[in-house]
Design a protein around this motif. Structure first.
Motif, PDB file in Angstrom:
ATOM      1  N   GLY A  39       0.784  -1.220   0.000  1.00 30.88           N
ATOM      2  CA  GLY A  39       0.000   0.000   0.000  1.00 30.88           C
ATOM      3  C   GLY A  39       0.813   1.266   0.000  1.00 30.88           C
ATOM      4  O   GLY A  39       2.037   1.240   0.021  1.00 30.88           O
ATOM      5  N   PRO A  40       0.132   2.407   0.006  1.00 35.11           N
ATOM      6  CA  PRO A  40       0.782   3.704  -0.135  1.00 35.11           C
ATOM      7  C   PRO A  40       1.475   4.206   1.132  1.00 35.11           C
ATOM      8  O   PRO A  40       2.063   5.282   1.111  1.00 35.11           O
ATOM      9  CB  PRO A  40      -0.374   4.627  -0.523  1.00 35.11           C
ATOM     10  CG  PRO A  40      -1.566   4.005   0.114  1.00 35.11           C
ATOM     11  CD  PRO A  40      -1.339   2.528   0.023  1.00 35.11           C
ATOM     12  N   ILE A 122      -1.390   7.087   8.600  1.00 34.17           N
ATOM     13  CA  ILE A 122      -2.405   6.119   8.180  1.00 34.17           C
ATOM     14  C   ILE A 122      -3.790   6.551   8.651  1.00 34.17           C
ATOM     15  O   ILE A 122      -4.760   6.545   7.887  1.00 34.17           O
ATOM     16  CB  ILE A 122      -2.054   4.725   8.728  1.00 34.17           C
ATOM     17  CG1 ILE A 122      -0.771   4.207   8.076  1.00 34.17           C
ATOM     18  CG2 ILE A 122      -3.209   3.743   8.498  1.00 34.17           C
ATOM     19  CD1 ILE A 122      -0.133   3.044   8.808  1.00 34.17           C
ATOM     20  N   ARG A 123      -3.882   6.954   9.911  1.00 31.10           N
ATOM     21  CA  ARG A 123      -5.184   7.309  10.471  1.00 31.10           C
ATOM     22  C   ARG A 123      -5.721   8.615   9.916  1.00 31.10           C
ATOM     23  O   ARG A 123      -6.952   8.797   9.823  1.00 31.10           O
ATOM     24  CB  ARG A 123      -5.079   7.403  11.994  1.00 31.10           C
ATOM     25  CG  ARG A 123      -4.863   6.066  12.681  1.00 31.10           C
ATOM     26  CD  ARG A 123      -4.678   6.234  14.174  1.00 31.10           C
ATOM     27  NE  ARG A 123      -4.572   4.950  14.865  1.00 31.10           N
ATOM     28  CZ  ARG A 123      -4.293   4.816  16.156  1.00 31.10           C
ATOM     29  NH1 ARG A 123      -4.125   5.900  16.913  1.00 31.10           N
ATOM     30  NH2 ARG A 123      -4.198   3.627  16.699  1.00 31.10           N
ATOM     31  N   GLU A 134      -9.765   0.023   3.296  1.00 31.50           N
ATOM     32  CA  GLU A 134      -9.753  -0.062   4.745  1.00 31.50           C
ATOM     33  C   GLU A 134      -8.882  -1.234   5.203  1.00 31.50           C
ATOM     34  O   GLU A 134      -8.197  -1.149   6.226  1.00 31.50           O
ATOM     35  CB  GLU A 134     -11.182  -0.222   5.271  1.00 31.50           C
ATOM     36  CG  GLU A 134     -11.312  -0.089   6.782  1.00 31.50           C
ATOM     37  CD  GLU A 134     -10.933   1.297   7.296  1.00 31.50           C
ATOM     38  OE1 GLU A 134     -10.587   1.403   8.489  1.00 31.50           O
ATOM     39  OE2 GLU A 134     -10.983   2.258   6.509  1.00 31.50           O
ATOM     40  N   GLU A 135      -8.901  -2.312   4.433  1.00 33.19           N
ATOM     41  CA  GLU A 135      -8.078  -3.480   4.774  1.00 33.19           C
ATOM     42  C   GLU A 135      -6.589  -3.127   4.754  1.00 33.19           C
ATOM     43  O   GLU A 135      -5.835  -3.503   5.666  1.00 33.19           O
ATOM     44  CB  GLU A 135      -8.356  -4.618   3.789  1.00 33.19           C
ATOM     45  CG  GLU A 135      -7.535  -5.868   4.070  1.00 33.19           C
ATOM     46  CD  GLU A 135      -7.769  -6.957   3.026  1.00 33.19           C
ATOM     47  OE1 GLU A 135      -7.240  -8.073   3.212  1.00 33.19           O
ATOM     48  OE2 GLU A 135      -8.476  -6.686   2.026  1.00 33.19           O
ATOM     49  N   ILE A 136      -6.170  -2.400   3.723  1.00 30.97           N
ATOM     50  CA  ILE A 136      -4.763  -2.004   3.628  1.00 30.97           C
ATOM     51  C   ILE A 136      -4.403  -1.041   4.755  1.00 30.97           C
ATOM     52  O   ILE A 136      -3.308  -1.110   5.339  1.00 30.97           O
ATOM     53  CB  ILE A 136      -4.461  -1.371   2.257  1.00 30.97           C
ATOM     54  CG1 ILE A 136      -4.455  -2.447   1.168  1.00 30.97           C
ATOM     55  CG2 ILE A 136      -3.123  -0.642   2.274  1.00 30.97           C
ATOM     56  CD1 ILE A 136      -3.347  -3.476   1.326  1.00 30.97           C
ATOM     57  N   LYS A 137      -5.298  -0.146   5.096  1.00 32.13           N
ATOM     58  CA  LYS A 137      -5.023   0.785   6.188  1.00 32.13           C
ATOM     59  C   LYS A 137      -4.830   0.029   7.508  1.00 32.13           C
ATOM     60  O   LYS A 137      -3.894   0.315   8.268  1.00 32.13           O
ATOM     61  CB  LYS A 137      -6.154   1.810   6.326  1.00 32.13           C
ATOM     62  CG  LYS A 137      -6.261   2.789   5.166  1.00 32.13           C
ATOM     63  CD  LYS A 137      -7.347   3.836   5.397  1.00 32.13           C
ATOM     64  CE  LYS A 137      -6.951   4.824   6.477  1.00 32.13           C
ATOM     65  NZ  LYS A 137      -7.889   5.972   6.567  1.00 32.13           N
ATOM     66  N   HIS A 200      -4.896  -7.982  12.132  1.00 33.34           N
ATOM     67  CA  HIS A 200      -4.920  -7.371  10.798  1.00 33.34           C
ATOM     68  C   HIS A 200      -3.727  -7.704   9.905  1.00 33.34           C
ATOM     69  O   HIS A 200      -3.785  -7.431   8.697  1.00 33.34           O
ATOM     70  CB  HIS A 200      -5.039  -5.851  10.941  1.00 33.34           C
ATOM     71  CG  HIS A 200      -6.319  -5.405  11.571  1.00 33.34           C
ATOM     72  ND1 HIS A 200      -7.531  -5.487  10.925  1.00 33.34           N
ATOM     73  CD2 HIS A 200      -6.583  -4.900  12.806  1.00 33.34           C
ATOM     74  CE1 HIS A 200      -8.486  -5.033  11.723  1.00 33.34           C
ATOM     75  NE2 HIS A 200      -7.937  -4.675  12.861  1.00 33.34           N
ATOM     76  N   LEU A 201      -2.677  -8.271  10.442  1.00 30.76           N
ATOM     77  CA  LEU A 201      -1.544  -8.639   9.598  1.00 30.76           C
ATOM     78  C   LEU A 201      -1.860  -9.909   8.822  1.00 30.76           C
ATOM     79  O   LEU A 201      -2.615 -10.766   9.291  1.00 30.76           O
ATOM     80  CB  LEU A 201      -0.284  -8.839  10.432  1.00 30.76           C
ATOM     81  CG  LEU A 201       0.374  -7.568  10.961  1.00 30.76           C
ATOM     82  CD1 LEU A 201       1.552  -7.906  11.869  1.00 30.76           C
ATOM     83  CD2 LEU A 201       0.834  -6.675   9.817  1.00 30.76           C
ATOM     84  N   PRO A 202      -1.279 -10.088   7.647  1.00 31.16           N
ATOM     85  CA  PRO A 202      -1.529 -11.301   6.868  1.00 31.16           C
ATOM     86  C   PRO A 202      -0.801 -12.502   7.454  1.00 31.16           C
ATOM     87  O   PRO A 202       0.166 -12.364   8.200  1.00 31.16           O
ATOM     88  CB  PRO A 202      -0.975 -10.945   5.489  1.00 31.16           C
ATOM     89  CG  PRO A 202       0.108  -9.959   5.760  1.00 31.16           C
ATOM     90  CD  PRO A 202      -0.376  -9.153   6.943  1.00 31.16           C
ATOM     91  N   LEU A 203      -1.257 -13.675   7.081  1.00 27.27           N
ATOM     92  CA  LEU A 203      -0.580 -14.895   7.515  1.00 27.27           C
ATOM     93  C   LEU A 203       0.781 -15.021   6.839  1.00 27.27           C
ATOM     94  O   LEU A 203       1.755 -15.471   7.454  1.00 27.27           O
ATOM     95  CB  LEU A 203      -1.454 -16.104   7.176  1.00 27.27           C
ATOM     96  CG  LEU A 203      -1.205 -17.397   7.945  1.00 27.27           C
ATOM     97  CD1 LEU A 203      -1.399 -17.197   9.440  1.00 27.27           C
ATOM     98  CD2 LEU A 203      -2.141 -18.491   7.421  1.00 27.27           C
TER      99      LEU A 203
END
Length: 506
Positions: A39-40, A122-123, A134-137, A200-203
């Protein structure tokens, strides 16, 4: 917006996956501004990752505080090298004006500040100008909050009461005047950050694009250690179990491979500081960790400072035949003076033993054109550590089922360690809680020796004073030396808002 160096690391003939990789904190010409699937906010996130390689975070002071203070090793090098500040880290007490104490304080607050900057961006980002779901945030905030939690976990274990800073100050000087919070409040804050990160972090990440980037397993693994440190046994056991059942980690990597360049980011790795180097860029993307503990010699053996050398007590603590002894300790005299790469060590080196886990491969030294080892990753949290945390927590909870589970977990680590040789390291069979407790503690020392947990383990087990006195560190006092002093420099900057830890001069 922070600027990050755009580099393209080129190293002909280097093995893909451990040298020809992208370090966190750097873009390459192929991934700028960010590759697909991220993401950005990476400009801010990679700045935090880069701080993990800072000299103030994971180099000299870190090694002093987490290793040299323990019974695993001594300062090493020459008697006068490092002066009184280094000697005090080894023999106690550490003084409030010790340079390493202030280095650690500054280093971890720099890490935290960069995390707070990322979280703020981010916020407060405007959806009209930043294209992020929202997922990337949430995922990006999870990364930043993990790294902030790690910074605070180091600080609370090192200093106890520390200022809790969770915002970006318009006036940087105002940060110096934030009073200390209790360890209980700091631990609660760490837990919340890590719970958010775990949610919220990926596996997993794409291993080619993002080797070592933070995952759900890393967040749960660190959270398990946070619980264990506070003796929250049920939470520690359950959280370590999440990592063990995630399917992302195992003990398949042979012990003698874990600490090599090829062993980086293996199935053993839960949280690993990424570093890299090439002939063109030998140090800028690396970390000065291996070189500080590297063999102190001349010519081809001028590999480092020779700090944090294994102690005789560690040498004699291993069970008969344990292969981890030779993989951990690099001997410099007698028939044992040979490295895992078959190199015979020269006579006359200033120390009898060195940390074998940071020895670099001859191939990599030639490829990079350096003896420094700046390209070596730092294994902060390994899967075997998580398994042993599970074993310890289960055993402390007690009851036949938990003790059996603890014993099973412990024996999986011993099975890997014996490397197929069933004549050594037999399975632990006791169902006595006290006996199993001692077996788990011995296993932690053997498995994690010369890494970063021994001093903290001794403190949380409540046996630091007796253990350190037994190896000659008789200046250690339990009512003072379990924590470092608050740096005198920071007390002065705060105009005495910060107060000193018990037992130390103001």
């Amino acid at each position: 917006m922070m600027c990050l160096l755009v580099t393209s690391l080129v190293c002909a003939g280097c093995k893909k996956g451990f040298l020809d990789r992208n370090p966190q904190g750097k873009y390459t010409s192929d991934t700028y501004p960010y590759p697909s699937g991220t993401g950005p906010y990476d400009t801010y996130l990679f700045a935090i990752y880069a701080e993990l390689r800072s000299f103030n975070v994971h180099s000299q002071a870190f090694i002093c505080a987490t290793g040299i203070r323990s019974d695993d090793g001594d300062k090493g090098s020459t008697p006068s090298d490092g002066g009184a500040d280094a000697i005090d880290m080894d023999n106690f007490p550490v003084q409030p004006n010790n340079i390493f104490v202030n280095t650690l304080w500054v280093g971890y607050y720099n890490l935290i500040n960069k995390a707070n900057i990322a979280i703020s961006q981010i916020r407060n980002s405007n959806s009209n100008t930043v294209n992020a779901s929202e997922e990337i945030k949430k995922q990006s905030e999870g990364e930043a909050r993990f790294l902030r939690a790690y910074g605070y976990f180091m600080l609370v274990r090192l200093f106890g009461r520390v200022p809790l800073i969770d915002q970006v100050f318009d006036d940087p000087a105002a940060q110096s005047n934030v009073p200390q919070s209790s360890p209980e409040l700091i631990y609660a804050f760490i837990e919340e950050d890590l719970k958010f990160a775990a949610q919220h972090l990926p596996l997993t990440w794409d291993a080619e694009k993002f080797p070592g980037r933070l995952t759900k397993g890393a967040a749960n693994g660190l959270l398990a250690k946070v619980y264990l440190t506070q003796k929250k046994w049920a939470q520690a056991m359950a959280t370590a179990d999440l990592v063990m059942k995630s399917g992302q980690y195992n003990l398949n990597t042979p012990y003698d491979k874990i600490f090599t360049e090829e062993g980086e980011n293996s199935s053993e790795s839960v949280f690993e500081v990424q570093a890299t180097a090439s002939f063109v860029t030998p140090t800028a993307n690396g970390v000065q960790y291996a070189s500080i503990m590297g063999v102190r010699g001349t010519g081809n053996w001028d590999m480092g400072w020779g700090w944090y050398t294994p102690s005789r007590n560690l040498d004699t603590s291993y069970e008969a035949g344990d292969p981890r002894r030779r993989r951990t300790i690099l001997y410099t005299t007698g028939d044992s003076a040979i490295s895992l790469y078959g190199e015979i060590l020269p006579a006359g080196l200033p120390n009898l033993m060195y940390n074998h886990k940071v020895l670099t491969s001859p191939v990599m030294r030639r490829t990079v054109g350096s003896l420094s080892g700046n390209w070596m990753n730092i294994r902060i949290l390994r899967y075997a550590d998580v398994v042993l945390m599970y074993a310890e927590a289960a055993n402390e909870l007690g009851g036949a089922a938990n003790i059996a589970a603890a014993r099973t977990a412990l024996n999986t680590v011993r099975t890997r360690a014996r490397g197929g040789n069933n004549s050594i390291l037999p399975d632990i069979t006791t169902d006595n809680q006290a006996e199993l407790r001692e077996a788990i503690r011995r296993e932690r020392r053997a498995e994690l020796a010369m890494e970063h947990d021994r001093f903290f383990d001794l403190v949380r087990w409540g046996i630091a004073e007796q253990t350190l006195h037994a190896v000659g560190k008789t200046n250690f006092r339990n009512d003072r030396d379990v924590l470092l002093p608050i740096p005198r420099t920071q007390i002065d900057l705060s105009k005495n808002v910060l107060t000193q830890n018990p037992g130390y001069p103001n």
